[in-house]
Design an enzyme around this catalytic site. Structure first.
Site, short mmCIF file in Angstrom:
data_model
loop_
_atom_site.label_atom_id
_atom_site.label_comp_id
_atom_site.label_asym_id
_atom_site.label_seq_id
_atom_site.Cartn_x
_atom_site.Cartn_y
_atom_site.Cartn_z
N LYS A 165 0.87 -1.00 -0.11
CA LYS A 165 0.05 0.16 -0.05
C LYS A 165 0.71 1.16 0.23
O LYS A 165 1.86 1.28 0.86
CB LYS A 165 -1.05 0.04 1.14
CG LYS A 165 -1.74 1.31 1.33
CD LYS A 165 -2.29 1.42 2.79
CE LYS A 165 -2.83 3.09 2.86
NZ LYS A 165 -1.79 3.83 2.56
N GLY A 216 7.09 5.40 8.62
CA GLY A 216 6.22 6.53 8.88
C GLY A 216 6.47 7.04 10.11
O GLY A 216 7.47 6.79 10.72
N SER A 217 5.44 7.41 10.86
CA SER A 217 5.73 8.34 11.98
C SER A 217 5.76 7.45 13.13
O SER A 217 5.09 6.13 12.99
CB SER A 217 4.51 9.33 12.14
OG SER A 217 3.41 8.95 12.48
N THR A 218 6.15 7.61 14.31
CA THR A 218 6.20 6.82 15.45
C THR A 218 4.76 6.55 15.87
O THR A 218 4.38 5.52 16.34
CB THR A 218 7.01 7.49 16.53
OG1 THR A 218 8.42 7.52 16.23
CG2 THR A 218 6.94 6.79 17.85
N ALA A 219 3.91 7.68 15.85
CA ALA A 219 2.67 7.42 16.44
C ALA A 219 1.92 6.43 15.50
O ALA A 219 1.20 5.53 15.82
CB ALA A 219 1.97 8.95 16.24
N GLY A 221 3.28 4.05 13.71
CA GLY A 221 3.90 3.01 13.83
C GLY A 221 3.29 2.11 15.08
O GLY A 221 3.29 1.08 15.19
N GLU A 238 10.17 1.36 10.52
CA GLU A 238 11.13 2.39 10.48
C GLU A 238 10.25 3.80 10.83
O GLU A 238 9.70 3.96 9.87
CB GLU A 238 11.82 2.34 8.83
CG GLU A 238 13.05 3.04 9.07
CD GLU A 238 13.02 4.61 8.47
OE1 GLU A 238 12.77 5.46 9.20
OE2 GLU A 238 12.98 4.89 7.21
N CYS A 272 13.66 10.56 6.41
CA CYS A 272 13.96 10.15 7.85
C CYS A 272 15.10 10.21 8.65
O CYS A 272 14.93 10.84 9.67
CB CYS A 272 13.39 8.49 7.76
SG CYS A 272 11.77 8.32 7.41
N GLU A 369 10.77 16.03 16.16
CA GLU A 369 11.29 15.84 14.75
C GLU A 369 10.45 16.89 13.81
O GLU A 369 8.90 16.66 14.01
CB GLU A 369 11.03 14.41 14.25
CG GLU A 369 11.16 14.22 12.71
CD GLU A 369 10.93 12.91 12.10
OE1 GLU A 369 11.80 12.37 11.40
OE2 GLU A 369 9.94 12.16 12.51
#
Length: 466
Positions: A165, A216-219, A221, A238, A272, A369
């Site tokens: 996706k 993508g973002s930590t949130a 993830g 990642e 990133c 970030e």
């Protein structure tokens, strides 16, 4: 018309969604909005392709090599679409595609040998690496083609099949790539889908998908990990980083400033592992900052299709707003803006390269970030102090150390809590080297043989000799 690739066939959807050109804020294409039923068809296709695909390593290797050749042959065509939807300058889009081809070729050179750990008169013990099954790959909008290749290339070389996706902000170039690769990749081995966040949730939670690889973002993830937990899916995540550069006084200010600037503002800061904050020794603070400001003021901000452009727009309105909010917070905290600091007037998500000083480590622009063209620069005096400062916090993706003293640089690099540390360079990416975040910056690893092995399960075969 843009279409998905499911079971080797170009497939439309009953609904589409608009993709905007970030330089014009106009619709540049309509992408298929994958339905839940179409996801099931893609998973069925991946499941059907798996038994035969996992048997022939030589064929898998050749498919990757042929994919690399196809991307090289169509780099210019793909780059136009990539720049249109992502915003990066056209030469940088070409570089992304050529880099994707290089990653495919390198991945094809890897192997998964059987490891014999015992072989004597009584028994032989072998360790094999077996494919996991169906892999769900979810890619970001900053490097959509490169990140797709990072995921599907090692996954299918290891014998898995893939349901991929793309980001709803940048699905078009990925769908064009799928069409180009349609006659190379066997039906069902890689299925290319497009859709919104709901599609990502369905993939992450689907019981027949055995691994999810997400960038993508930590949130986001964390949500992927939670959705994957009930089935104990394998994960590669990642995630975000707040990557520091530590600059010691032994470097040449003008030379180091150029390298720091490039590594901070590449892809409009939307990388990133780009430099997100610079720690400058107080003795060279002023000359380095002065050079950074000169470079920022000389940069040409504009549409990626314009040959004069060196820095394109931010990719989407939400990311532009994120940068603007951080800038407002930095101003309220007493930050001094030496250049930039305001959205450029007119249409497009344009924000100039911005240098900010006089902030503390706790200020959000330093502590979080930004993923955009706004760079905080802070001073330090003591080596142990700066190591403690950069290690504080939840992120640990990448970092760099700049020093003419090799022993000092290595000592500091070893003390940093980051998955990758560069010395006297930054953004020195290569397919042979693993990328792995620590703390909130990720789970698992991509690239190199380690990335390939992450798409496998270990199987021990112990044979008694009779």
């Amino acid at each position: 018309m843009y279409k998905m690739l499911i079971d080797g066939q170009q497939v439309a959807a009953s609904k589409t969604f608009a993709v905007l050109n970030p330089a014009t804020e106009e619709v540049c294409g309509e992408a298929p909005d994958c339905s839940r039923e179409q996801l099931e068809l893609a998973i069925d296709a991946a499941d059907k392709a798996l038994p035969a695909w996992r048997l022939d390593f030589g064929k898998r290797r050749q498919v990757l090599l042929d994919c690399a050749d196809k991307l090289r042959a169509h780099a210019e065509e793909l780059a136009v679409v990539l720049t249109m939807e992502q915003g990066k300058p056209l030469p940088r889009a070409v570089n992304e595609i050529m880099g994707s081809a290089a990653w495919l070729s390198y991945t094809a050179s890897l192997d998964l040998p059987v490891e014999v750990i015992k072989d004597d008169d009584s028994s032989r013990v072998e360790v094999h690496r077996k494919p996991i099954g169906i892999v769900g790959a979810i890619t970001p909008w900053n490097y959509p083609l490169m990140m797709a290749v990072w995921k599907f290339a090692p996954a299918i070389l290891a014998g898995n099949t893939v349901v991929l996706k793309s980001s709803p902000y940048t699905p078009l170039a990925t769908l064009v790539m799928a069409r180009l690769l349609q006659d190379i990749i066997p039906p069902g081995v890689v299925n290319f889908l497009s859709g919104g966040d709901e599609l990502g949730k369905w993939i992450s939670a689907h019981p027949r998908i055995r691994k999810v690889s997400f960038t993508g973002s930590t949130a986001a993830g964390k949500h992927v990990a939670a959705a994957a937990a009930p089935d104990l899916k394998r994960l590669t995540l990642e995630l975000g980083g707040n990557d520091p550069a530590i600059v010691f006084p032994t470097v040449d200010p003008q030379t180091v400033a150029q390298k720091l600037f490039t590594a901070s503002f590449e892809n409009c800061g939307q990388v990133c592992v780009a430099i997100k904050r610079i720690y400058l020794h107080e003795s060279i603070f002023e000359p380095v900052v002065e050079e950074l400001v000169k470079l920022a003021e000389a940069a040409v901000v504009g549409a990626g299709s314009d040959s004069a452009t060196t820095i394109g727009p931010l990719n989407n309105r939400a990311q532009l707003q994120r940068v603007m909010d951080l800038a407002a917070g930095a101003k309220a905290a007493g930050g001094k803006f030496l250049t930039g600091g305001e959205r450029l007037p007119g249409v497009g998500y344009f924000y100039p390269p911005t240098i900010v000083v006089n902030l503390n480590d706790s200020d959000p622009l330093v502590a979080e970030e930004q993923f955009g063209p706004i760079l905080p620069v802070v001073a330090f005096r003591d080596t142990d102090e700066v190591i403690a400062r950069v290690n504080k916090g939840n992120f640990g993706l990448a970092a760099s150390v700049w020093s003419a003293d090799p022993e000092q640089a290595r000592t500091v690099a070893a003390a940093l809590e980051a998955g990758t540390v560069w010395i006297n360079q930054h953004l020195a990416m290569m397919p042979q080297a693993p990328i792995a975040g620590v703390k909130w910056s990720g789970v698992g690893v991509e690239n190199g043989r380690w990335g390939l092995e992450s798409y496998t399960e270990l199987q021990t075969i112990s044979i008694a000799k009779v």
